[in-house]
Structure formats: structure tokens, C-alpha cells
Design an enzyme around this catalytic site. Sequence first.
Site, PDB file in Angstrom:
ATOM      1  N   ASP A  99       0.857  -1.189   0.000  1.00  0.00           N
ATOM      2  CA  ASP A  99       0.000   0.000   0.000  1.00  0.00           C
ATOM      3  C   ASP A  99       0.893   1.239   0.000  1.00  0.00           C
ATOM      4  O   ASP A  99       1.800   1.349   0.830  1.00  0.00           O
ATOM      5  CB  ASP A  99      -0.890  -0.004   1.244  1.00  0.00           C
ATOM      6  CG  ASP A  99      -2.258   0.596   0.989  1.00  0.00           C
ATOM      7  OD1 ASP A  99      -2.336   1.576   0.243  1.00  0.00           O
ATOM      8  OD2 ASP A  99      -3.239   0.072   1.545  1.00  0.00           O
ATOM      9  N   ASP A 201      -3.162   4.771  -2.396  1.00  0.00           N
ATOM     10  CA  ASP A 201      -4.255   5.362  -1.641  1.00  0.00           C
ATOM     11  C   ASP A 201      -4.640   6.730  -2.205  1.00  0.00           C
ATOM     12  O   ASP A 201      -3.763   7.562  -2.463  1.00  0.00           O
ATOM     13  CB  ASP A 201      -3.815   5.486  -0.174  1.00  0.00           C
ATOM     14  CG  ASP A 201      -4.935   5.850   0.760  1.00  0.00           C
ATOM     15  OD1 ASP A 201      -5.854   5.048   0.907  1.00  0.00           O
ATOM     16  OD2 ASP A 201      -4.873   6.946   1.353  1.00  0.00           O
ATOM     17  N   GLU A 252      -6.517   3.844  -5.958  1.00  0.00           N
ATOM     18  CA  GLU A 252      -7.800   4.119  -5.305  1.00  0.00           C
ATOM     19  C   GLU A 252      -8.230   5.506  -5.770  1.00  0.00           C
ATOM     20  O   GLU A 252      -7.528   6.488  -5.539  1.00  0.00           O
ATOM     21  CB  GLU A 252      -7.662   4.094  -3.783  1.00  0.00           C
ATOM     22  CG  GLU A 252      -8.995   4.324  -3.087  1.00  0.00           C
ATOM     23  CD  GLU A 252      -8.860   4.659  -1.609  1.00  0.00           C
ATOM     24  OE1 GLU A 252      -9.779   4.342  -0.838  1.00  0.00           O
ATOM     25  OE2 GLU A 252      -7.835   5.271  -1.224  1.00  0.00           O
ATOM     26  N   HIS A 326     -11.317  -2.479   3.701  1.00  0.00           N
ATOM     27  CA  HIS A 326     -11.118  -2.010   5.072  1.00  0.00           C
ATOM     28  C   HIS A 326     -11.856  -0.716   5.377  1.00  0.00           C
ATOM     29  O   HIS A 326     -11.934  -0.316   6.557  1.00  0.00           O
ATOM     30  CB  HIS A 326      -9.623  -1.808   5.332  1.00  0.00           C
ATOM     31  CG  HIS A 326      -9.026  -0.710   4.499  1.00  0.00           C
ATOM     32  ND1 HIS A 326      -8.925  -0.777   3.126  1.00  0.00           N
ATOM     33  CD2 HIS A 326      -8.505   0.493   4.846  1.00  0.00           C
ATOM     34  CE1 HIS A 326      -8.370   0.329   2.667  1.00  0.00           C
ATOM     35  NE2 HIS A 326      -8.112   1.126   3.685  1.00  0.00           N
ATOM     36  N   ASP A 327     -12.398  -0.051   4.361  1.00  0.00           N
ATOM     37  CA  ASP A 327     -13.114   1.206   4.546  1.00  0.00           C
ATOM     38  C   ASP A 327     -14.625   1.064   4.384  1.00  0.00           C
ATOM     39  O   ASP A 327     -15.342   2.068   4.454  1.00  0.00           O
ATOM     40  CB  ASP A 327     -12.627   2.252   3.544  1.00  0.00           C
ATOM     41  CG  ASP A 327     -11.266   2.828   3.893  1.00  0.00           C
ATOM     42  OD1 ASP A 327     -10.904   2.814   5.080  1.00  0.00           O
ATOM     43  OD2 ASP A 327     -10.569   3.290   2.967  1.00  0.00           O
TER      44      ASP A 327
END
Length: 554
Positions: A99, A201, A252, A326-327
Site C-alpha cells: 500500500d 491510496d 484508489e 477495510h473502509d
Amino acid sequence: MSPAPWWKTCVAYQIYPRSFCDSNGDGVGDLRGIISKLDYLERLGIGMVWLCPVYASPNDDNGYDISDYEAIQPEFGTLEDWIALRDGLHARGIRLVMDLVANHSSDEHAWFVESRTAKDSGKRDWYIWRPPAADGGPPNDWQSVFGGPAWEFDGATGEYYLHLFSKKQPDLNWESTAFRTELFAMMRRWVALGIDGFRMDVINLISKPDGLGAGGNEGGMDRALNGPRMRDYLAEMRREVFAGTDLVTIGETPGMRLELAREITDERAPMLDMQFHFEHVDLDHAPGASKWDSTPMTMPALRATLSRWQEGMEPHGWNSLYLGNHDQPRAVSRYGDDGRYRRESATLLMTLLLTLKGTPFIYQGDEIGMANVAFDAITDYRDIETLNAWRWLTGERGLDAATALTMIRTKSRDNARTPMQWSAAPNAGFSSAKPWIAPNPDYTAHNVAAAEAAPDSVLHYTRRLIALRQRTPALHGGQYGLLDAEHPTLWLFERADATQRCLIALNFSDGRLPVPSAVASLPLRLGNYPPGDPATLRPWEARILAAPSHRSAP
């Protein structure tokens, strides 16, 4: 014809390290815990792991606030542990994707510490600083994603810095050539350590609009999306870090429209190999309201959205596929029925995920049907966004505690962050100590050990589904075709290449559903129910059927 890139034919698995497996009994998941479960991932059929951040961090946002991009967070382990994880994955034929959080850093990163020392600091322009407005307040009225103003006043130099997320996550300034040079060098050092790519991200926030801080910039993150120099920065990153490699780049990209996503993932001149869009996970947000104000999720809306992206990314773009991460709330609670038909709807959703065109990402626990948690009190929650929302809902919004808690339970990111449910042992078999966040109380019934012992479990079905996908080229390379765009509960589509054709029938309801005779007569490749009446789909039934190729003779 050249073979497809490796990342187009594999199934990915996302690991949130803090909640996956604790090896040393401190209540926090770690790298050695992940290593202990590598055989589990191999048996599942995973070809790529996306590892959420394990870098040094003060954990204001659980690792997405990085204080050192090249150090491992001590509670996760050491660089030697990370190397052992890399080698263990590679020995099993599983790629490792790290990440990358490059829109912002922690305010405890050495770069920011130096940046805030003086206006003429050598790294001042590595972050986004602005003088106060004429009234002495923030440069504009931008709001943080996590609530409150997106500008924080720093008394040392009398200026504000921008933070689109927490005030401990100052935004990096991609306008600085020196910053980009150092960032790309850091990325190349990770490449030299043997990683297989990066998930990036909120990467479409890196280019801020011109005139920032000049007034008239209402809003917040939405004003920074897909900025004027984003393409330039992504293209430069591609040249400086990824040229001549087979590494995968996954962006993302909240708020990115389909046409732009197709452009930046165009295989003829890619800036990114694939991206995560947000349209389908925003469908249950009430129009014009916050994410906490929910509206019912409907299958026709989900079908229309995902079908548009399936068709719209052709012929040269590529989709990242996900229903949870995870969000986001747990997929079975959001799109399925986590009560009576939990197994059936969880397996149907897994069928959808693994038969659409693109690279599917399974979020840890979805392969056993993990569901949302309904904690008793706000004190049980840990997520910064959730806790800020609670203060806003019960403060500025004036909602009573029971109403606010219901909203939190539906949408909190902590739904996805409760410990992985390995067994019915204390703490879900995740840790020998009290976990950093409590496990979902349903772990005694829903866990990996129980799933291994039940032949019809979500886990066993997922293994069979992945194996079918891997041996069926039409399911990872074939075209998507929607066969019925109007039915209120039946999602019927095909995946077809030059030699194969599969038809997928999904009943998104708790009722029985007749299917067309032409569908009922097709041979079954895989289904989430035992064989039954081919003319009727049972509640939340999913079928993958073998259909004649379009090129077959009449």
C-alpha cells in the site's frame, strides 16, 4: 498474441494486518501472524496479496498516516519479518502488493517536522502551506473528510497547512520536484526489495486545483479530485518507477468518472493498470447527505452501475473488482442477507465478484461470510472517522445517542476491522490477548475452523469458485454481456471469449424465482445450492452455467 499480464488472471486478497492474526499475544495482528496463515491463502487459490500499510506510524488513522516509508511499524514486526513474508508468499506463487500512501504523510514524518520549522525550510514546499485569509481564518472553507476544517493553523510560522483527512495527515505537495524525486526513489527501493506492485491510496487527490487558498473554493475533497496535473504526475511515476517492469499499479480513485478511468488505465499507454472506483459503494448514501445517512441498496441500481463499468472500460481499460474492503461495511450485510440467508447470499456475492471482468479483490473474512458488528456503545469503536462522526451526529446534528449509534453500526469502517474469525476459541482465535478491537460476537458460529468442517460453507464454495475461474479463460478474459437489464431481482449475464461462454444467473431475493427455459436447460458448472429444479432459482441462489459459444455451429 501476447499472454495476459499476471494481474489480469489472478484473484487478489486484501489483508488488514492489525486485524488478521496476532502471533505474539499483544492483541495486534502482525507480520508473523500473516506468515502463519500463508498455507490458508494458498489453499484458497489466491494469486496476489494487497497488504495494507505496515510502515512506521503513530496510528492516528491506523497506519494510513506514515511517519517513515522505509521502516516497519514495530508492533507489526521487523524488516526481517517482512522479508520472510515476501519469501513465503513468493514460494507459494503469490505476489505481494504494498500500500502506497502518497497524498499525505504523518505530521510526525521527518519531512513535515522539517517543513514546519520555518517558512524558508528546505522542505517547506513539500507540503501545502498558505497564509491566513484576510479575516485571520483558514485560506478557504474546505472541510476534511474526517470532519472539521481541512486547514490547521501552525503557530510556529503563522500559516495553515492543508489536510484533507486528519490534522495529523498533512497533504504532500506534488508541485515540488524535489519531493517527487525523493518519493520515486523511495518507491524504487521497495521495488528493489522484491515487491510486485503498489496499491495507491486516494491517488487522484495528488494534484490540487490552481488558485488554492485564493478564495471561492467551497467544499472539500471533492474540489481536489482528478486535479489538473494528475495525469502528468501519474505518467511521470510510470516512467520513473515502473518502466520495463511487470509490476502492477492499482489506484484508489474516489470520484473518478468512467471516461477518465478508462483513459488512465488504457493498456496502450497506461498511467495505472487498474483503479478502484466508488460508484457502487456510494449507492446507499442518501442524496445530498452524509455517508451516515443511508438509503436502501437495490440490486437494479447495483446491476446498472457495475454493468456500466463492465461495458464502459472496454476495449482497453481494466477494472479492479471489490464489494468490501477495510473502509466499507461487510459485503454480506450491505448487499446480501446476513440473517436467515447468510451463507446463500455470501456465496452469491462471491459468485458475482469472481465472474465479473477484472481483477477481483476478496477482503479478509468475506470468504467465510463475516458480517457487520453491532457494538453496544460508541466506546467499543476505534476508527477516527467513526468517532468524529459520532461527535458530529450527537453534537451539531443534535441526534439522540440511539439514532446515532444505529447510523454508526450501518456504515462504520470498524465493521471491516474486527479481528479475523479463525475459530471459536477466545478472541476468535485471533490472539491470546484482548484484541485492539473486540471481535464480532458471532465468531463462535462463523469462523474458519467451522467453515473447514462444513462441506457447504462459504469458504469451500469460494475455493471451488476460484478454481473454476482459474481454469475457465472466459471468466477472466471474456467479454461481459448483460442479458436482462429490467428484472427486479434476477441478474443474468454472460462472459464469453472466442471459444467459451458462461452464463451467470443470480437471484437477489429471498423468494423463489422462475428462470427462462433457455437458461434452465444449460449444464451447471457451479452453484451455491445442491442440484434442484433447474427451472427455479431458490432464495439467493447463484448458478454458473455452460452455454454454447457464439461461434458454435447452429
